[in-house]
Enzyme design. Structure first.
Site, PDB file in Angstrom:
ATOM      1  N   LYS A 102       0.819  -1.215   0.000  1.00  0.00           N
ATOM      2  CA  LYS A 102       0.000   0.000   0.000  1.00  0.00           C
ATOM      3  C   LYS A 102       0.854   1.267   0.000  1.00  0.00           C
ATOM      4  O   LYS A 102       0.361   2.328  -0.377  1.00  0.00           O
ATOM      5  CB  LYS A 102      -0.969   0.011   1.179  1.00  0.00           C
ATOM      6  CG  LYS A 102      -0.361   0.248   2.544  1.00  0.00           C
ATOM      7  CD  LYS A 102      -1.415   0.254   3.638  1.00  0.00           C
ATOM      8  CE  LYS A 102      -0.812   0.478   5.020  1.00  0.00           C
ATOM      9  NZ  LYS A 102      -0.209   1.807   5.172  1.00  0.00           N
ATOM     10  N   ARG A 153      -7.888   8.837   4.605  1.00  0.00           N
ATOM     11  CA  ARG A 153      -8.984   7.907   4.312  1.00  0.00           C
ATOM     12  C   ARG A 153      -9.749   7.547   5.577  1.00  0.00           C
ATOM     13  O   ARG A 153     -10.986   7.634   5.618  1.00  0.00           O
ATOM     14  CB  ARG A 153      -8.418   6.629   3.667  1.00  0.00           C
ATOM     15  CG  ARG A 153      -9.423   5.474   3.574  1.00  0.00           C
ATOM     16  CD  ARG A 153      -8.739   4.216   3.076  1.00  0.00           C
ATOM     17  NE  ARG A 153      -7.658   3.785   3.933  1.00  0.00           N
ATOM     18  CZ  ARG A 153      -7.806   3.022   5.012  1.00  0.00           C
ATOM     19  NH1 ARG A 153      -9.009   2.614   5.374  1.00  0.00           N
ATOM     20  NH2 ARG A 153      -6.764   2.668   5.739  1.00  0.00           N
ATOM     21  N   ARG A 154      -9.029   7.139   6.607  1.00  0.00           N
ATOM     22  CA  ARG A 154      -9.696   6.757   7.852  1.00  0.00           C
ATOM     23  C   ARG A 154     -10.407   7.948   8.480  1.00  0.00           C
ATOM     24  O   ARG A 154     -11.537   7.821   8.973  1.00  0.00           O
ATOM     25  CB  ARG A 154      -8.677   6.175   8.832  1.00  0.00           C
ATOM     26  CG  ARG A 154      -8.113   4.829   8.399  1.00  0.00           C
ATOM     27  CD  ARG A 154      -6.937   4.416   9.261  1.00  0.00           C
ATOM     28  NE  ARG A 154      -6.400   3.121   8.863  1.00  0.00           N
ATOM     29  CZ  ARG A 154      -5.115   2.790   8.922  1.00  0.00           C
ATOM     30  NH1 ARG A 154      -4.234   3.680   9.352  1.00  0.00           N
ATOM     31  NH2 ARG A 154      -4.711   1.595   8.544  1.00  0.00           N
ATOM     32  N   ARG A 171       1.784  10.314  14.164  1.00  0.00           N
ATOM     33  CA  ARG A 171       2.837   9.750  13.322  1.00  0.00           C
ATOM     34  C   ARG A 171       3.741   8.896  14.202  1.00  0.00           C
ATOM     35  O   ARG A 171       3.652   8.891  15.404  1.00  0.00           O
ATOM     36  CB  ARG A 171       3.651  10.866  12.659  1.00  0.00           C
ATOM     37  CG  ARG A 171       2.927  11.654  11.561  1.00  0.00           C
ATOM     38  CD  ARG A 171       2.661  10.818  10.318  1.00  0.00           C
ATOM     39  NE  ARG A 171       3.829  10.056   9.914  1.00  0.00           N
ATOM     40  CZ  ARG A 171       4.883  10.544   9.260  1.00  0.00           C
ATOM     41  NH1 ARG A 171       4.914  11.820   8.947  1.00  0.00           N
ATOM     42  NH2 ARG A 171       5.889   9.757   8.932  1.00  0.00           N
ATOM     43  N   ARG A 177       3.196   4.881  18.589  1.00  0.00           N
ATOM     44  CA  ARG A 177       1.760   5.189  18.633  1.00  0.00           C
ATOM     45  C   ARG A 177       1.091   4.528  19.834  1.00  0.00           C
ATOM     46  O   ARG A 177       0.268   5.149  20.518  1.00  0.00           O
ATOM     47  CB  ARG A 177       1.088   4.746  17.327  1.00  0.00           C
ATOM     48  CG  ARG A 177       1.615   5.483  16.117  1.00  0.00           C
ATOM     49  CD  ARG A 177       0.841   5.144  14.873  1.00  0.00           C
ATOM     50  NE  ARG A 177       1.515   5.640  13.680  1.00  0.00           N
ATOM     51  CZ  ARG A 177       0.948   5.804  12.503  1.00  0.00           C
ATOM     52  NH1 ARG A 177      -0.329   5.511  12.347  1.00  0.00           N
ATOM     53  NH2 ARG A 177       1.623   6.252  11.475  1.00  0.00           N
ATOM     54  N   CYS A 264      -1.631   7.809  -0.983  1.00  0.00           N
ATOM     55  CA  CYS A 264      -1.855   7.945   0.460  1.00  0.00           C
ATOM     56  C   CYS A 264      -2.384   9.326   0.817  1.00  0.00           C
ATOM     57  O   CYS A 264      -2.917   9.533   1.900  1.00  0.00           O
ATOM     58  CB  CYS A 264      -0.555   7.680   1.221  1.00  0.00           C
ATOM     59  SG  CYS A 264      -0.018   5.964   1.179  1.00  0.00           S
TER      60      CYS A 264
END
Length: 376
Positions: A102, A153-154, A171, A177, A264
Site C-alpha cells: 500500500k 482515508r480513515r 505519526r 503510537r 496515500c
C-alpha cells in the site's frame, strides 16, 4: 506475463552453479524488518538449496521515517517510504526490496517490477482502545473521544459516520503510537490489523472493523517484493513465493487507485470480496472529500482473472458519479497546505537511478540474524 507483476511460477529451478549473494533492502522500522525476515524465510523454504549466507538484509531509514513531525499528506504520502529503497535497486546496490504494497506507488519506475506478492495478511483496520475505554466498540465510543490516525482515508470515513468523535493526527511507528495511547495522549487509535498481527500484538486489538463496511486502503495487508526488470535470477528467485490470489486482488485494487490518480494523500478505499471458489470477485470502492461530508461509492463484479481491468472499470464508474469533483477538492486542499501533485512521474517519463538523499542511512546484516535490535 503482467507488465507489473512477474511473480507467476514460470521458472522452477535455480542455477545450481550460481553462488550469487542477493542483497535485500528494507526500511529500518521493526515492522519492516519483521516483514522482510518473513519474505527471506519464505525464500529459504522455497529454495532449500539456497544457503543462508546468500541472502543479506540491508536496513535503511527513509525520509518518511524521519519526518514524523508533519502529516504524511504534507510530505508526499505514497512513495515517502519507498523511494530510497528503489534508488538502491536502480543503482545496483541492492537486488530485492520488500515494501508494504500500500506504500508503493502504483507506477513502477522504469527498470523495476514487482517480482512477487506473497500471501496477504489481514486487510482491514483495527480499533485499539486506551484501557479506560475497554469494552467499547467504534459504535459506542462517547462524544469527544480522541482518535489518532495518520490516514486521510480513515479520518474522512469516520468523520462522516461518527461526527461526535475527535480525530487527531499521529505519526511514528507502531511502538510509538501505542506508547502515546497508553500515556493518555489519545483515547483510541485506528491501525492496520496486519501490522499488529505481524508484530505479535494482536491482543491489543479491541475491534477488527468489517472490511466491506470500513473499506481498507488499496493493497493493505499485502507485501510487494520489488526487483530490477532485467534481473532474471532475482525474478526466478521470487517466482516461488508469489500468491496468485493476492496478486490478482491487489492488481485490481491498485488499478482502481491508479486510474483515480490517488495515493496515500487522497481518501480512497476499496475491498475485494472473492467468491468461495476463488473464480469471481466483487470489487467495492469509495472516495471522500477531506472532511467526509461528500462521498461516492460503487462496485463492479467479474472474473478474478480480469485483475486490473476491474479496477479501471470501477474507477470509471465512480468518476461518472462525481468522484473527480471530490478528488479535485482534496487536491486543492493539499496544495493549500504546501503539498502538490503526484509522487511518481507519469508513465513514459524518466527516473534518475542515482538520485541522492543525504538523509538516507543504511545498516547491513546477514539474513540469518534477527531484527531484535532494529531501529524502531
Amino acid at each position: 506475463i503482467n507488465a507489473e507483476y512477474l511473480g507467476r511460477s514460470f521458472l522452477t529451478r535455480m542455477d545450481s552453479s550460481s553462488s550469487r549473494v542477493f542483497r535485500v533492502v528494507t526500511r529500518a522500522s521493526q515492522l519492516a524488518v519483521v516483514q522482510t525476515e518473513y519474505v527471506v524465510d519464505l525464500l529459504k523454504k522455497a529454495w532449500p538449496e539456497l544457503s543462508h549466507d546468500r541472502l543479506i538484509i540491508t536496513r535503511m531509514t527513509t525520509v518518511g521515517d524521519q519526518r514524523t513531525d508533519v502529516p504524511l499528506a504534507v510530505i508526499g504520502g505514497q512513495g515517502v517510504f519507498t523511494k530510497e529503497l528503489e534508488r538502491e535497486l536502480l543503482g545496483n546496490r541492492a537486488d530485492i526490496a520488500v515494501h508494504s504494497l500500500k506504500d508503493l506507488p502504483t507506477i513502477n519506475p522504469p527498470g523495476l517490477i514487482i517480482g512477487a506478492t506473497p500471501i496477504r495478511a489481514a486487510r482491514g483496520d483495527a480499533l485499539v482502545l486506551n484501557q479506560r475505554l475497554d469494552g467499547n466498540t467504534i459504535d459506542t465510543l462517547p462524544a469527544g473521544t480522541v482518535i489518532g490516525t495518520s490516514s486521510l482515508r480513515r479520518t474522512a470515513l469516520l468523520k462522516r459516520r461518527y461526527p461526535h468523535l475527535v480525530f487527531k493526527d499521529i505519526r511514528g511507528n507502531l511502538n510509538t503510537r501505542l506508547r502515546k495511547l497508553d500515556a493518555n495522549e489519545y483515547d483510541a487509535l485506528i491501525l492496520a490489523c496486519a501490522g499488529l498481527d505481524r508484530l505479535g500484538w494482536g491482543d491489543r486489538i479491541s475491534q477488527r472493523l468489517a472490511e466491506d463496511d470500513f473499506l481498507y486502503a488499496p493493497a493493505q495487508g499485502a507485501l510487494g517484493v520489488q526487483c530490477r526488470a532485467d534481473d532474471t535470477e532475482a525474478i526466478q528467485l521470487l517466482s516461488r513465493i508469489n500468491d496468485d490470489l493476492t496478486n490478482l486482488c491487489t492488481q485490481a485494487e491498485r488499478a482502481f487507485l491508479r486510474t483515480l490518480e490517488g495515493g496515500c494523500r487522497v481518501p480512497i478505499a476499496t475491498c475485494a470480496l472473492v467468491s468461495a471458489d476463488q473464480k469471481s470477485v466483487q470489487l467495492i470502492g469509495q472516495v471522500w472529500n477531506e472532511d467526509g461530508s461528500m462521498s461516492v461509492r460503487g462496485d463492479v463484479s467479474g472474473s478474478l482473472e480480469e485483475g486490473a481491468s476491474l479496477g479501471v472499470s470501477l474507477a470509471g464508474h465512480l468518476k461518472d458519479n462525481g468522484a473527480d469533483n471530490i478528488l479535485r477538492e482534496v487536491r486543492a486542499m493539499l496544495a493549500a497546505i504546501g503539498h502538490t501533485a503526484p509522487t511518481r512521474p507519469l508513465p513514459g517519463t524518466s527516473v534518475d537511478p542515482e538520485l541522492t538523499n543525504n538523509n538516507t542511512t543504511t545498516e547491513t546484516e546477514t539474513a540469518t540474524e534477527t531484527g531484535a535490535n532494529s531501529t524502531v
